[in-house]
Enzyme design. Sequence first.
Site, PDB file in Angstrom:
ATOM      1  N   TYR A  17      68.888 -67.732 105.821  1.00 29.00           N
ATOM      2  CA  TYR A  17      68.863 -67.411 107.254  1.00 29.00           C
ATOM      3  C   TYR A  17      68.240 -68.543 108.070  1.00 29.00           C
ATOM      4  O   TYR A  17      67.415 -68.312 108.956  1.00 29.00           O
ATOM      5  CB  TYR A  17      68.113 -66.093 107.497  1.00 29.00           C
ATOM      6  CG  TYR A  17      68.528 -64.994 106.562  1.00 29.00           C
ATOM      7  CD1 TYR A  17      69.827 -64.483 106.596  1.00 29.00           C
ATOM      8  CD2 TYR A  17      67.653 -64.479 105.613  1.00 29.00           C
ATOM      9  CE1 TYR A  17      70.227 -63.488 105.728  1.00 29.00           C
ATOM     10  CE2 TYR A  17      68.040 -63.481 104.736  1.00 29.00           C
ATOM     11  CZ  TYR A  17      69.339 -62.989 104.789  1.00 29.00           C
ATOM     12  OH  TYR A  17      69.723 -62.009 103.921  1.00 29.00           O
ATOM     13  N   TYR A 144      71.280 -51.912 105.952  1.00 32.21           N
ATOM     14  CA  TYR A 144      71.512 -53.252 105.410  1.00 32.21           C
ATOM     15  C   TYR A 144      71.708 -53.115 103.911  1.00 32.21           C
ATOM     16  O   TYR A 144      70.884 -52.500 103.223  1.00 32.21           O
ATOM     17  CB  TYR A 144      70.335 -54.186 105.701  1.00 32.21           C
ATOM     18  CG  TYR A 144      70.446 -55.518 104.994  1.00 32.21           C
ATOM     19  CD1 TYR A 144      71.239 -56.537 105.514  1.00 32.21           C
ATOM     20  CD2 TYR A 144      69.781 -55.745 103.797  1.00 32.21           C
ATOM     21  CE1 TYR A 144      71.363 -57.748 104.858  1.00 32.21           C
ATOM     22  CE2 TYR A 144      69.896 -56.955 103.129  1.00 32.21           C
ATOM     23  CZ  TYR A 144      70.685 -57.955 103.662  1.00 32.21           C
ATOM     24  OH  TYR A 144      70.813 -59.152 103.006  1.00 32.21           O
ATOM     25  N   ASP A 245      71.317 -46.905  97.656  1.00 26.10           N
ATOM     26  CA  ASP A 245      70.918 -48.306  97.546  1.00 26.10           C
ATOM     27  C   ASP A 245      69.389 -48.355  97.456  1.00 26.10           C
ATOM     28  O   ASP A 245      68.692 -48.320  98.464  1.00 26.10           O
ATOM     29  CB  ASP A 245      71.428 -49.075  98.769  1.00 26.10           C
ATOM     30  CG  ASP A 245      70.952 -50.525  98.800  1.00 26.10           C
ATOM     31  OD1 ASP A 245      70.141 -50.905  97.938  1.00 26.10           O
ATOM     32  OD2 ASP A 245      71.387 -51.262  99.708  1.00 26.10           O
ATOM     33  N   LYS A 274      65.992 -56.343  92.790  1.00 24.79           N
ATOM     34  CA  LYS A 274      64.701 -56.880  93.225  1.00 24.79           C
ATOM     35  C   LYS A 274      63.591 -56.711  92.192  1.00 24.79           C
ATOM     36  O   LYS A 274      63.402 -57.569  91.345  1.00 24.79           O
ATOM     37  CB  LYS A 274      64.309 -56.280  94.578  1.00 24.79           C
ATOM     38  CG  LYS A 274      65.158 -56.791  95.747  1.00 24.79           C
ATOM     39  CD  LYS A 274      64.572 -56.384  97.078  1.00 24.79           C
ATOM     40  CE  LYS A 274      65.417 -56.841  98.267  1.00 24.79           C
ATOM     41  NZ  LYS A 274      65.416 -58.289  98.479  1.00 24.79           N
TER      42      LYS A 274
END
Length: 428
Positions: A17, A144, A245, A274
């Site tokens: 980003y 997201y 998710d 993660k």
Amino acid sequence: MNQSDIMFDYKHIWHPYSSMTNPLPCYSVISAKGVYLKLNNGKKIIDGMSSWWSAIHGYNHPILNKALKKQIKKMSHVMFGSITHPAAVALARKLIDLTPKELDCVFFSDSGSVAIEVAMKMLIQYWYSLGQRRKFFLTIRHGYHGDTFAAMSISDPKNSIHKIYNNFLPKHFFSDPPMSSFHDKWNENDLISFQEIIEKNSLKIAGVILEPIVQGVGGMKFYHPIYLKKIKCLCDYYSIPLIFDEIATGFGRTGKLFAFEHANVVPDILCLGKAITGGTITLAATISSSHIAKTISNSKIGCFMHGPTYMGNPLACAAANANIKILQKNKWKIQVSNIEQQLCKDLLPLINHHNVNNVRILGAIGVVECMRLINIALIQKFFVNNGVWIRPFKKLIYIVPPYIIDTKQLSVLTNSIKKALDNASFFL
């Protein structure tokens, strides 16, 4: 790293980003241990981000390191096509034991975004196997799910990260997000938008996908568990599979091993990533019910058409096995509870600060929502100078520290946030 290395990085290496012509400043980390990152100038800073939610036990953990060293002496990788190995089998067993009994078929991949892509492909192929061509998904706004194309398509279409790709993405169904927060009273009106969409389009929808309880990059909001219960009931009524998710929230971050446990519901497909390896090496898993797996497998195609090169990577699986062994000692429950209590004590009073719009705490997640957009480069420099690593975005200053953080170290993080709020130059 010397100055030459830093300049080379500045000119030639993309960072997440960021821009190649006007990048955010980068800080050179040369080592890490416990909750500390050591910079190339020798300064140690406390990591408040757990390397984007992943390093839950801190860095250089002896048990994780030992598992990696032991595995690498055997093999670091072997293809998973028509080959298996003990680390993958052991990890699949552990994941099936940790998750609800309905989830018993494990597909390994190498990142959270890919785990989402896999889940979506599973449901498209599931319906194809049943003779239906369903290709749309239903989710809620402010979500997201990753940066790959299918994952972007079910993330909030108005999110500034992804909106330039909207013309290239399939159009899915987005309901209004629930407004009842985790700690507030449940409002039945929160369900109206979702219910209207699913009733009208139930025969088009391949699946529903949600971040359970915690919406991450979409705004760091925590919604009411009853909302999740109601969504599950609607999915069951219309026989539409439900994907959760849990890539960010899985493995204890919210105070439960998985965030969906706050609502006592079970998905048809669960995506993990993660923290699955304790922040040591990339790995993800998509766990489905045997009903979905067998429906796909018994079709004319006869197999699920996906296979990452590093699927079931032995090194990553070994790290994940060690990570789960640490979690199974159950110290994380006390650690996360202590973090939550201190975050409430330190951050909730900031709701009265003139630069603060809202403060939200859940488990080992602390969020300070500011009134204005944040100058990220300036505030990060301030945080580093104050001995902490915090990476805000938009109007949000948030921390997700390693579970091993102690009271004094956490105070350094929260005090740095308090100081930052008093500096007007950090806000646009």
